[in-house]
Enzyme design. Structure first.
Site, PDB file in Angstrom:
ATOM      1  N   GLN A 116       0.883  -1.114  -0.045  1.00  0.00           N
ATOM      2  CA  GLN A 116       0.029   0.163   0.084  1.00  0.00           C
ATOM      3  C   GLN A 116       0.904   1.135  -0.072  1.00  0.00           C
ATOM      4  O   GLN A 116       1.915   1.253   0.590  1.00  0.00           O
ATOM      5  CB  GLN A 116      -0.815  -0.052   0.991  1.00  0.00           C
ATOM      6  CG  GLN A 116      -2.022  -1.154   1.158  1.00  0.00           C
ATOM      7  CD  GLN A 116      -2.933  -1.203   0.289  1.00  0.00           C
ATOM      8  OE1 GLN A 116      -3.237   0.011  -0.513  1.00  0.00           O
ATOM      9  NE2 GLN A 116      -3.934  -2.037   0.244  1.00  0.00           N
TER      10      GLN A 116
ATOM     11  N   ASP B   8      -1.740 -15.188  -4.127  1.00  0.00           N
ATOM     12  CA  ASP B   8      -1.482 -14.030  -4.857  1.00  0.00           C
ATOM     13  C   ASP B   8      -0.735 -14.306  -6.023  1.00  0.00           C
ATOM     14  O   ASP B   8       0.044 -15.359  -6.174  1.00  0.00           O
ATOM     15  CB  ASP B   8      -0.506 -12.955  -4.250  1.00  0.00           C
ATOM     16  CG  ASP B   8      -0.484 -11.680  -4.773  1.00  0.00           C
ATOM     17  OD1 ASP B   8      -1.241 -10.593  -4.240  1.00  0.00           O
ATOM     18  OD2 ASP B   8       0.127 -11.478  -5.994  1.00  0.00           O
TER      19      ASP B   8
ATOM     20  N   ASP C 121      -8.811  -8.530  -1.801  1.00  0.00           N
ATOM     21  CA  ASP C 121      -8.045  -7.120  -2.054  1.00  0.00           C
ATOM     22  C   ASP C 121      -7.642  -7.130  -3.352  1.00  0.00           C
ATOM     23  O   ASP C 121      -6.464  -6.877  -3.699  1.00  0.00           O
ATOM     24  CB  ASP C 121      -7.238  -7.036  -0.693  1.00  0.00           C
ATOM     25  CG  ASP C 121      -6.605  -5.598  -1.092  1.00  0.00           C
ATOM     26  OD1 ASP C 121      -7.163  -4.657  -1.974  1.00  0.00           O
ATOM     27  OD2 ASP C 121      -5.411  -5.056  -0.362  1.00  0.00           O
TER      28      ASP C 121
ATOM     29  N   CYS D 241      -9.904  -0.708  -4.389  1.00  0.00           N
ATOM     30  CA  CYS D 241      -9.101   0.499  -4.730  1.00  0.00           C
ATOM     31  C   CYS D 241      -9.915   1.185  -6.030  1.00  0.00           C
ATOM     32  O   CYS D 241      -9.476   2.157  -6.414  1.00  0.00           O
ATOM     33  CB  CYS D 241      -7.767   0.320  -5.056  1.00  0.00           C
ATOM     34  SG  CYS D 241      -7.253  -0.859  -6.243  1.00  0.00           S
TER      35      CYS D 241
HETATM   36  C1  LIG Z   1      -4.296  -4.188  -4.383  1.00  0.00           C
HETATM   37  S1  LIG Z   1      -3.008  -5.399  -4.203  1.00  0.00           S
HETATM   38  C2  LIG Z   1      -3.435  -5.811  -2.697  1.00  0.00           C
HETATM   39  C3  LIG Z   1      -2.351  -6.669  -1.778  1.00  0.00           C
HETATM   40  C4  LIG Z   1      -2.342  -6.714  -0.383  1.00  0.00           C
HETATM   41  N1  LIG Z   1      -3.632  -7.335   0.164  1.00  0.00           N
HETATM   42  C5  LIG Z   1      -1.847  -5.504   0.228  1.00  0.00           C
HETATM   43  O1  LIG Z   1      -2.848  -4.803   0.924  1.00  0.00           O
HETATM   44  O2  LIG Z   1      -1.049  -5.324   0.464  1.00  0.00           O
HETATM   45  C6  LIG Z   1      -3.442  -6.576  -5.312  1.00  0.00           C
HETATM   46  C7  LIG Z   1      -2.995  -7.875  -5.386  1.00  0.00           C
HETATM   47  O3  LIG Z   1      -3.515  -8.823  -6.200  1.00  0.00           O
HETATM   48  C8  LIG Z   1      -2.554  -9.426  -6.982  1.00  0.00           C
HETATM   49  N2  LIG Z   1      -3.530 -10.021  -7.983  1.00  0.00           N
HETATM   50  C9  LIG Z   1      -3.752  -9.536  -9.177  1.00  0.00           C
HETATM   51  N3  LIG Z   1      -4.230 -10.356  -9.951  1.00  0.00           N
HETATM   52  C10 LIG Z   1      -4.485 -11.756  -9.383  1.00  0.00           C
HETATM   53  C11 LIG Z   1      -4.756 -12.894  -9.541  1.00  0.00           C
HETATM   54  N4  LIG Z   1      -5.678 -13.092 -10.789  1.00  0.00           N
HETATM   55  N5  LIG Z   1      -5.013 -13.474  -8.498  1.00  0.00           N
HETATM   56  C12 LIG Z   1      -4.436 -13.414  -7.298  1.00  0.00           C
HETATM   57  N6  LIG Z   1      -3.767 -12.340  -7.148  1.00  0.00           N
HETATM   58  C13 LIG Z   1      -3.774 -11.184  -8.119  1.00  0.00           C
HETATM   59  C14 LIG Z   1      -1.492  -8.472  -7.197  1.00  0.00           C
HETATM   60  O4  LIG Z   1      -0.315  -9.340  -7.012  1.00  0.00           O
HETATM   61  C15 LIG Z   1      -1.414  -7.629  -5.902  1.00  0.00           C
HETATM   62  O5  LIG Z   1      -0.605  -8.158  -5.014  1.00  0.00           O
END
Ligand SMILES: C[S@@+](CC[C@H](N)C(=O)[O-])C[C@H]1O[C@@H](n2cnc3c(N)ncnc32)[C@H](O)[C@@H]1O
Length: 859
Positions: free
Chosen positions: A643, A700, A764, A792
């Site tokens: 974040q 993730d 998330d 977000c």
């Molecule tokens: C907004 S971030 C949130 C990360 C964590 N929850 C944090 O607050 O630090 C979104 C996360 O989703 C992951 N992501 C994107 N597409 C994804 C998918 N299809 N399956 C799993 N994770 C995914 C990204 O790598 C990223 O780390």
């Protein structure tokens, strides 16, 4: 005069002229009814006489008409034969009376979607500003374009309005400067569009193509987008502080409470109302289906949807800090005034300033022309760069060589008037270029800016597209001072580096982006320099002119850069607008300086951005950045998500933890939490540390993030169990995969283990939201009664995902539906339009579901 009034006035004129015509007709044909005293016989005789007269008159009139048309034909023939004939003048005069193009002004850069009221208000303000010297007859604006055409009372008023708009630096609501040009100077294609619009024949639309553009019709949306990107961009000028702020922190004109207010309204209007609308539309679809299919029972919208405020939106929680912990900058050129010190981003190095100041006016004018040349050929590809030359020299060479091919520039627009107008400018010959430059600098309406420009290799924010160059972001309060200090050092380094910044249009050059990550809590700073391969950028593969930098030179430059960076303490200053904590409090916990603790280089030859897995080359210091958040410490590797506002993320995670706690078992061992899109494991580990849940399964897509999550689990006391029954006793499990691919298997695993009383899911996702399969599997897993959705993109992807969770069960949507029970926005991104939102979804109770659906569920 308001537009309505104008319309009324215009209509009034038309009406009165129509009336006048009617009166004339009446006079031409006096009433057949004579004096009342005339006898009926007389009347009959009169009528007969009139009829005879009329017949004679009609015959004579027909003869006259024939004569007239014969005369006209002859006059046309004469006009054709003799071009100097007076008839032609008559034609011209009459043309002038209907052709208003010389009294029209085209105002560019207005907002795209401007309603009638606002448009009228804006035009009225111009009229008022011109102190009654202009009279607006008509205003037209296409609904989806950003230009307005104003028809004035007389052509002499055109320069008055144009000067007013430029002299007073009129802006649109976003603060971008307006540009006005006489409409008759717009190129033919655009004029056609305007005329079509004026005649009401066509609604100009970006997607439509005029006849000249038939070749474009065959282009795909992507190709057209590429064409647009290739179009010439605005001419270079010293980017003003205002422009930088407009691009980077669009809400900068608002006080912070105003920003919060703006986001609050957005959250209610664009999120809560949209979610409800989306769900209701799903019900309508089901009802339509029920009408078509007799076997389907119509489904009534759930009672909760009919409430006055079906989703209660809590007040936006303000950010705890204005400063970002991660910033990404682009390498490019920064425009400065050749003779004066740049008023915005003064480079740290005095040498550099001296260089800028040293330039004499004549030299500068030459450079000016050259720079103009280079701008003209921004689109033409293929430049060779020799490493043995200093960057500036090399850049100049590049400019010269590309200038020669300027006439071949194939920049093409799809007829957008603004772009066309600029194309005309940029297509000027180098001889005209200095003039054009003068015009450009004049646009700044500042005597100082009339001094020619010079460009220096730099790194910073791209406030005006690629051709606008890069700008120092130090006027933006959300950019940390340590990042600004790094920019200064890197800019100083670039002045003598043989590798120039990468050009994203020609795919030549070397340095691409710089990412600065810093933690004021652990006093660490990580830099990631992305660069093109030594053999050239993405586009160079098909090109004969490829870059070719020697590995030894690169190694030497790397060492020099790292030496310059690690040699200095970076000052840490607290912006005056720190929210919710006094400057004094903030200063207590903030170091006064930071040192760079790790440096990475990343070679990338692709066109857009690398994936998180794209390899990085560790060059200096630690391999990770450490950050403290809540009771946990997290390691973050270069490719992992974190974040961007640590202090506010703490708040966000606390809200998520509280919401899980509400449904969790008394003892944490009884609750399992799925942390979907877990990143470096931050939310799951916060829940573990708070003692809310007993086990976390994190998923993730990013392998580096999952590696970090595993390390973070160990770092915070939840590492893998060392005993024999490892699988059973592990408290955290981290899966590096697409959630849509593994969610079903992970849920099945949990069901089979069966040792949890309660299962909750925290999701998330990134801006695109969740994959449908993830939603489907979570919804279908009956043990999950609560989903905590951290979004977000609450006004976009969340609304779609919410609808998928909340519609009645069907073949597509299995499992009992959820309903939103809590919505808490948190301002993670001050000064921007974005906002983070925690939305909680709970399963519907039996009562809420209704009898019919309960029966269906039983079946
Ligand atoms: C907004 S971030 C949130 C990360 C964590 N929850 C944090 O607050 O630090 C979104 C996360 O989703 C992951 N992501 C994107 N597409 C994804 C998918 N299809 N399956 C799993 N994770 C995914 C990204 O790598 C990223 O780390």
């Amino acid at each position: 005069m308001s537009e309505k009034e104008q319309d009324v006035a215009m209509a009034g004129t038309e009406e009165s002229s129509a009336e006048a015509k009617t009166v004339k007709k009446v006079e031409d044909h006096p009433p057949a009814v004579a004096d009342a005293s005339t006898s009926t016989q007389d009347k009959e005789a009169e009528v007969k006489k009139e009829e005879v007269k009329k017949e004679e008159g009609d015959a004579a009139k027909a003869d006259d008409d024939k004569e007239k048309s014969k005369d006209e034909k002859e006059s046309v023939v004469e006009a054709k034969d003799d071009k100097e004939d007076t008839n032609k003048n008559n034609t011209n005069n009459s043309k002038e009376s209907w052709d208003h193009s010389n009294r029209k002004v085209m105002v560019l850069n207005c907002l795209k979607f401007l309603d009638k009221r606002r448009l009228t208000k804006m035009v009225n303000s111009w009229v008022a500003g011109c102190k009654g010297q202009v009279e607006v007859k008509k205003t037209k604006k296409p609904p989806t374009d950003s230009w307005v055409v104003v028809t004035l009372g007389h052509e002499s008023q055109v320069p008055i309005l144009i000067n007013y708009i430029h002299d007073n630096q009129c802006t649109n609501k976003k603060g971008d400067r307006l540009r006005a040009i006489p409409a008759n100077q717009v190129d033919a294609a655009s004029e056609q569009k305007i005329n079509q619009m004026e005649n009401g024949n066509e609604r100009p639309n970006k997607r439509r193509h005029d006849d000249n553009n038939t070749a474009d019709d065959s282009l795909s949306k992507r190709q057209r987008g590429m064409q647009q990107r290739r179009a010439p961009e605005p001419e270079p000028h010293v980017i003003t502080e205002e422009e930088i702020k407009n691009a980077m922190i669009p809400l900068w004109r608002n006080t912070y409470p105003e920003q919060i207010d703006h986001k609050q309204k957005d959250m209610i209007k664009k999120c809560a109302m949209k979610v409800v609308k989306e769900i209701k539309s799903k019900f309508r679809d089901l009802q339509k289906e029920a009408k078509r299919n007799k076997h389907r029972k119509p489904v009534k919208p759930y009672a909760w949807l009919n409430g006055i405020r079906p989703i209660v939106m809590e007040d936006v929680i303000p950010a705890r800090s204005m400063v970002r912990n991660k910033c990404e900058f682009t390498f490019g050129y920064r425009y400065v005034q050749a003779e004066t010190k740049d008023s915005i981003g003064t480079p740290a190095s005095t040498n550099n300033n001296d260089k800028v100041k040293e330039t004499t006016t004549t030299e500068a004018t030459d450079q000016d022309v050259e720079m103009k040349k280079e701008e003209t050929t921004q689109d033409s590809s293929g430049t060779t760069e020799k490493q043995s030359q200093p960057a500036n020299e090399e850049a100049t060479k590049q400019e010269e060589s590309t200038a020669e091919t300027s006439s071949n520039s194939d920049a093409k627009t799809d007829g957008a008037p603004e772009a066309k107008a600029e194309e005309t400018n940029t297509a000027e010959t180098p001889a005209d270029a200095s003039n054009t430059q003068k015009d450009t600098t004049n646009n700044n309406d500042n005597d100082e800016t009339k001094i020619p420009l010079k460009k220096i290799p730099s790194v910073g924010a791209m406030a005006r597209g690629w051709s606008g160059g890069v700008s120092h972001p130090k006027c933006c309060p959300n950019i940390p001072s340590e990042a600004c200090a790094v920019i200064d050092i890197v800019e100083e380094f670039l002045q003598t580096c043989p590798m120039p910044p990468y050009n994203a249009k020609t795919h030549t050059g070397f340095w691409r982006t710089l990412t600065v990550r810093s933690s004021r809590r652990t006093n660490q700073c990580m830099l990631i320099f992305m660069h093109a391969p030594l053999s050239g950028g993405a586009g160079s593969k098909d090109s004969s002119d490829v870059d070719n930098y020697e590995p030894e030179v690169f190694e030497k430059e790397k060492e020099r850069l790292m030496g310059m960076i690690t040699d200095k303490d970076l000052p840490v200053t607290i912006p005056p607008s720190t929210w919710l904590q006094t400057e004094e409090d903030a200063a207590k916990n903030t170091p006064t300086t930071i040192r760079v603790t790790s440096i990475f280089f990343q070679e990338f030859g692709g066109i857009s951005m690398p994936t998180p897995e794209h390899p990085v080359q560790h060059a200096y210091g630690d391999k990770f950045l450490q950050e403290k958040l809540g009771k946990c410490t997290f390691q973050i590797s270069p490719g992992a998500f974190f974040q961007v506002n640590t202090e506010t993320a703490e708040l966000l995670y606390q809200i998520a933890a509280d919401k899980v706690k509400e449904v969790a078992t008394d003892k944490p061992e009884g609750t399992l939490c799925f942390d979907v899109c877990c990143g470096t494991g931050t939310i799951g580990l916060t829940l573990m540390k708070e003692g809310v849940v007993g086990k976390v399964v994190g998923v993730d897509i990013s392998a580096p993030a999952i590696d970090d999550a595993k390390a973070n689990a160990t770092l915070n006391g939840f590492g893998p169990s060392s005993d024999d029954n490892k699988e059973q006793n592990e408290t955290t499990r981290w899966v590096a995969a697409r959630a849509e691919h593994v969610m079903n298997a992970e849920l099945k695993r949990a069901r089979e283990a069966g040792n949890f009383e309660k299962v909750v899911a925290i999701v998330d996702p990134a801006r695109d939201g969740l994959h449908f399969d993830v939603l489907k599997h979570i919804r279908g897993f009956s043990q999950i009664d609560r989903i905590v959705y951290v979004s977000c993109n609450p006004t976009g992807s969340l609304t779609k995902d919410a609808a998928a969770l909340c519609t009645p069960a069907s073949k597509r949507y299995r499992g009992r539906p959820f309903k939103p029970t809590f919505a808490q926005p948190v301002d993670m991104f001050p000064y921007s339009h974005h906002c983070e939102l925690v939305m909680v979804f709970d399963r519907l109770s039996d009562d809420e579901l209704g009898e019919d659906e309960l029966k269906r569920e039983d079946r």
